[in-house]
Motif scaffolding. Structure first.
Motif, PDB file in Angstrom:
ATOM      1  N   MET A  86       0.818  -1.209   0.000  1.00 13.80           N
ATOM      2  CA  MET A  86       0.000   0.000   0.000  1.00 13.80           C
ATOM      3  C   MET A  86       0.853   1.261   0.000  1.00 13.80           C
ATOM      4  N   ASP A  87       2.065   1.168   0.574  1.00 17.34           N
ATOM      5  CA  ASP A  87       2.928   2.359   0.630  1.00 17.34           C
ATOM      6  C   ASP A  87       3.721   2.570  -0.655  1.00 17.34           C
ATOM      7  N   GLY A  88       3.474   1.740  -1.667  1.00 16.77           N
ATOM      8  CA  GLY A  88       4.158   1.890  -2.944  1.00 16.77           C
ATOM      9  C   GLY A  88       5.423   1.065  -3.084  1.00 16.77           C
ATOM     10  N   THR A  89       5.835   0.365  -2.028  1.00 22.23           N
ATOM     11  CA  THR A  89       7.011  -0.503  -2.113  1.00 22.23           C
ATOM     12  C   THR A  89       6.746  -1.649  -3.078  1.00 22.23           C
ATOM     13  N   VAL A  90       7.656  -1.852  -4.024  1.00 18.89           N
ATOM     14  CA  VAL A  90       7.492  -2.884  -5.047  1.00 18.89           C
ATOM     15  C   VAL A  90       8.575  -3.946  -4.896  1.00 18.89           C
ATOM     16  N   TRP A  91       8.148  -5.197  -4.926  1.00 14.10           N
ATOM     17  CA  TRP A  91       9.076  -6.325  -4.934  1.00 14.10           C
ATOM     18  C   TRP A  91       8.943  -7.048  -6.267  1.00 14.10           C
ATOM     19  N   SER A  92      10.103  -7.420  -6.859  1.00 11.03           N
ATOM     20  CA  SER A  92      10.102  -8.118  -8.143  1.00 11.03           C
ATOM     21  C   SER A  92      10.809  -9.458  -7.999  1.00 11.03           C
ATOM     22  N   MET A 109       1.166 -24.667 -11.262  1.00  8.86           N
ATOM     23  CA  MET A 109       1.261 -24.172  -9.889  1.00  8.86           C
ATOM     24  C   MET A 109       2.738 -24.076  -9.524  1.00  8.86           C
ATOM     25  N   PHE A 110       3.244 -22.872  -9.302  1.00  7.21           N
ATOM     26  CA  PHE A 110       4.660 -22.733  -8.981  1.00  7.21           C
ATOM     27  C   PHE A 110       4.847 -21.804  -7.790  1.00  7.21           C
ATOM     28  N   LYS A 111       5.822 -22.153  -6.965  1.00  2.16           N
ATOM     29  CA  LYS A 111       6.091 -21.394  -5.739  1.00  2.16           C
ATOM     30  C   LYS A 111       7.087 -20.280  -6.022  1.00  2.16           C
ATOM     31  N   ILE A 112       6.859 -19.136  -5.405  1.00  2.00           N
ATOM     32  CA  ILE A 112       7.741 -17.983  -5.525  1.00  2.00           C
ATOM     33  C   ILE A 112       8.319 -17.683  -4.147  1.00  2.00           C
ATOM     34  N   ASP A 113       9.631 -17.798  -4.006  1.00  2.00           N
ATOM     35  CA  ASP A 113      10.317 -17.688  -2.714  1.00  2.00           C
ATOM     36  C   ASP A 113      10.928 -16.308  -2.490  1.00  2.00           C
ATOM     37  N   ASN A 114      11.434 -16.138  -1.264  1.00  2.00           N
ATOM     38  CA  ASN A 114      12.213 -14.954  -0.887  1.00  2.00           C
ATOM     39  C   ASN A 114      11.455 -13.643  -1.082  1.00  2.00           C
ATOM     40  N   VAL A 115      10.191 -13.658  -0.677  1.00  2.00           N
ATOM     41  CA  VAL A 115       9.373 -12.452  -0.724  1.00  2.00           C
ATOM     42  C   VAL A 115       9.403 -11.789   0.653  1.00  2.00           C
ATOM     43  N   PRO A 116       9.771 -10.517   0.756  1.00  2.00           N
ATOM     44  CA  PRO A 116       9.765  -9.841   2.056  1.00  2.00           C
ATOM     45  C   PRO A 116       8.369  -9.885   2.684  1.00  2.00           C
ATOM     46  N   THR A 117       8.316 -10.137   3.977  1.00  2.00           N
ATOM     47  CA  THR A 117       7.031 -10.252   4.659  1.00  2.00           C
ATOM     48  C   THR A 117       6.275  -8.923   4.617  1.00  2.00           C
ATOM     49  N   GLU A 119       2.030  -7.035   3.813  1.00  2.00           N
ATOM     50  CA  GLU A 119       0.735  -7.106   3.149  1.00  2.00           C
ATOM     51  C   GLU A 119       0.847  -6.468   1.763  1.00  2.00           C
ATOM     52  N   TYR A 120       0.484  -7.208   0.744  1.00  2.00           N
ATOM     53  CA  TYR A 120       0.567  -6.719  -0.630  1.00  2.00           C
ATOM     54  C   TYR A 120      -0.841  -6.587  -1.215  1.00  2.00           C
ATOM     55  N   HIS A 121      -1.072  -5.476  -1.913  1.00  2.00           N
ATOM     56  CA  HIS A 121      -2.412  -5.210  -2.436  1.00  2.00           C
ATOM     57  C   HIS A 121      -2.479  -5.269  -3.959  1.00  2.00           C
ATOM     58  N   LYS A 122      -1.350  -5.523  -4.627  1.00  2.00           N
ATOM     59  CA  LYS A 122      -1.349  -5.515  -6.089  1.00  2.00           C
ATOM     60  C   LYS A 122      -0.325  -6.517  -6.606  1.00  2.00           C
ATOM     61  N   ILE A 123      -0.709  -7.252  -7.647  1.00  2.00           N
ATOM     62  CA  ILE A 123       0.216  -8.159  -8.326  1.00  2.00           C
ATOM     63  C   ILE A 123       0.176  -7.861  -9.823  1.00  2.00           C
ATOM     64  N   SER A 124       1.346  -7.854 -10.445  1.00  2.00           N
ATOM     65  CA  SER A 124       1.452  -7.645 -11.881  1.00  2.00           C
ATOM     66  C   SER A 124       2.341  -8.726 -12.480  1.00  2.00           C
ATOM     67  N   TYR A 125       2.126  -9.025 -13.747  1.00  2.00           N
ATOM     68  CA  TYR A 125       2.943 -10.011 -14.441  1.00  2.00           C
ATOM     69  C   TYR A 125       2.822  -9.771 -15.938  1.00  2.00           C
ATOM     70  N   MET A 126       3.811 -10.229 -16.661  1.00  2.00           N
ATOM     71  CA  MET A 126       3.802 -10.136 -18.121  1.00  2.00           C
ATOM     72  C   MET A 126       3.390 -11.477 -18.708  1.00  2.00           C
ATOM     73  N   ILE A 127       2.598 -11.442 -19.761  1.00  2.00           N
ATOM     74  CA  ILE A 127       2.329 -12.638 -20.556  1.00  2.00           C
ATOM     75  C   ILE A 127       3.241 -12.535 -21.768  1.00  2.00           C
ATOM     76  N   GLY A 128       4.281 -13.341 -21.773  1.00  4.73           N
ATOM     77  CA  GLY A 128       5.306 -13.233 -22.800  1.00  4.73           C
ATOM     78  C   GLY A 128       6.683 -13.137 -22.166  1.00  4.73           C
ATOM     79  N   VAL A 129       7.646 -12.700 -22.931  1.00  5.59           N
ATOM     80  CA  VAL A 129       9.041 -12.576 -22.483  1.00  5.59           C
ATOM     81  C   VAL A 129       9.536 -11.189 -22.851  1.00  5.59           C
ATOM     82  N   ASP A 130      10.188 -10.514 -21.906  1.00  4.49           N
ATOM     83  CA  ASP A 130      10.646  -9.147 -22.133  1.00  4.49           C
ATOM     84  C   ASP A 130      11.675  -9.076 -23.265  1.00  4.49           C
TER      85      ASP A 130
END
Length: 259
Positions: A86-92, A109-117, A119-130
């Protein structure tokens, strides 16, 4: 003698200062504010549907053109996953490239590790490859050429594949390979989902799951509807590929979060 004594005293003071300085530096190194950060994980889970029905291979469906079709392959990339507080901090996520294959249940179904603890209110992702990875040469893992999702160095990755059978198609089959990584032909799509109603809570003691539903029908039957009698093959970048990529981006909905 007095001069030598003075020089010796100055040298002693310099040594003490140097030792103290080094000692202070070592203390600063141990006071890294990141030492107080804790981490958790979450699972990105995908469920394919065809409209309101369950989706499976070799099952006959009907599109909006009243054409019967059945799929034999649905594959695509999910990449560049980010979370925002909510404070605008983004984790990638680092090395964020995942190949989804409806025929390989473990890829759904895949697990994503090493996420800082937190509360997150938004998730984004790309469909494709950068674009950067499209011109980076031979790679491994999800981006390995052995996965048969790569055209060539100057055409890049196939972002999504939709293949199957239909009596409406000229030769009885359809095949849409969608890509295009730069300039006017760029076909990457980025989705963002808000989680205000149920925040994604990351902690060391929990492993939540974000459950997405993906309506496969929208790939060829979305905003830009395709009649297989008129078009059953597409294997190159361009405006038509972009239309299908946009169709498929609208197939994703965040269904719920398992705590």
């Amino acid at each position: 003698m007095k001069s030598l004594k003075n020089l010796g005293f100055i040298a002693l003071l310099s040594s003490i200062a140097l030792f103290t300085s080094c000692d202070d530096d070592s203390k600063d190194d141990t006071q890294d504010p990141q030492d107080n950060v804790t981490y958790g994980d979450f699972t990105f889970e995908i469920e394919h549907t065809y409209g309101n029905d369950a989706f499976t291979y070799n099952t006959e469906y009907t599109n909006s053109s009243s054409e019967q079709l059945e799929y034999t392959s649905v594959r695509y990339y999910i990449s560049n996953i980010t979370l925002e507080k909510m404070d605008g901090t983004v984790w990638s996520e680092e090395e964020s490239y995942h190949l989804i294959d409806n025929g390989v249940s473990s890829s759904m179904m895949f697990k994503i590790d090493n996420v800082p603890t937190g509360e997150y209110h938004k998730i984004s992702y790309m469909i494709g490859v950068d674009s950067a990875r499209n011109v980076s040469g031979a790679q491994d893992g999800a981006l390995s050429e052995a996965n048969d999702m790569f055209w060539s160095w100057n055409m890049g990755y196939i972002f999504m594949k939709f293949e199957g059978n239909s009596t409406s198609a000229a030769d009885g089959t359809f095949s849409f390979h969608i890509g295009g990584f730069g300039g006017a032909n760029a076909a990457q799509e980025t989705n963002t989902h808000m989680m205000h109603d149920h925040m994604l809570s990351i902690s060391p003691s929990a492993s939540p799951q974000i459950h997405f539903k993906v309506d496969v029908s929208k790939a060829l039957d979305g905003h830009h509807s395709i009649s297989l009698a008129q078009k059953s093959k597409l294997h190159m970048p361009g405006a038509e590929a972009q239309e299908i990529a946009h169709n498929f981006s609208e197939a994703f909905s965040l269904d719920h979060i398992h705590d």
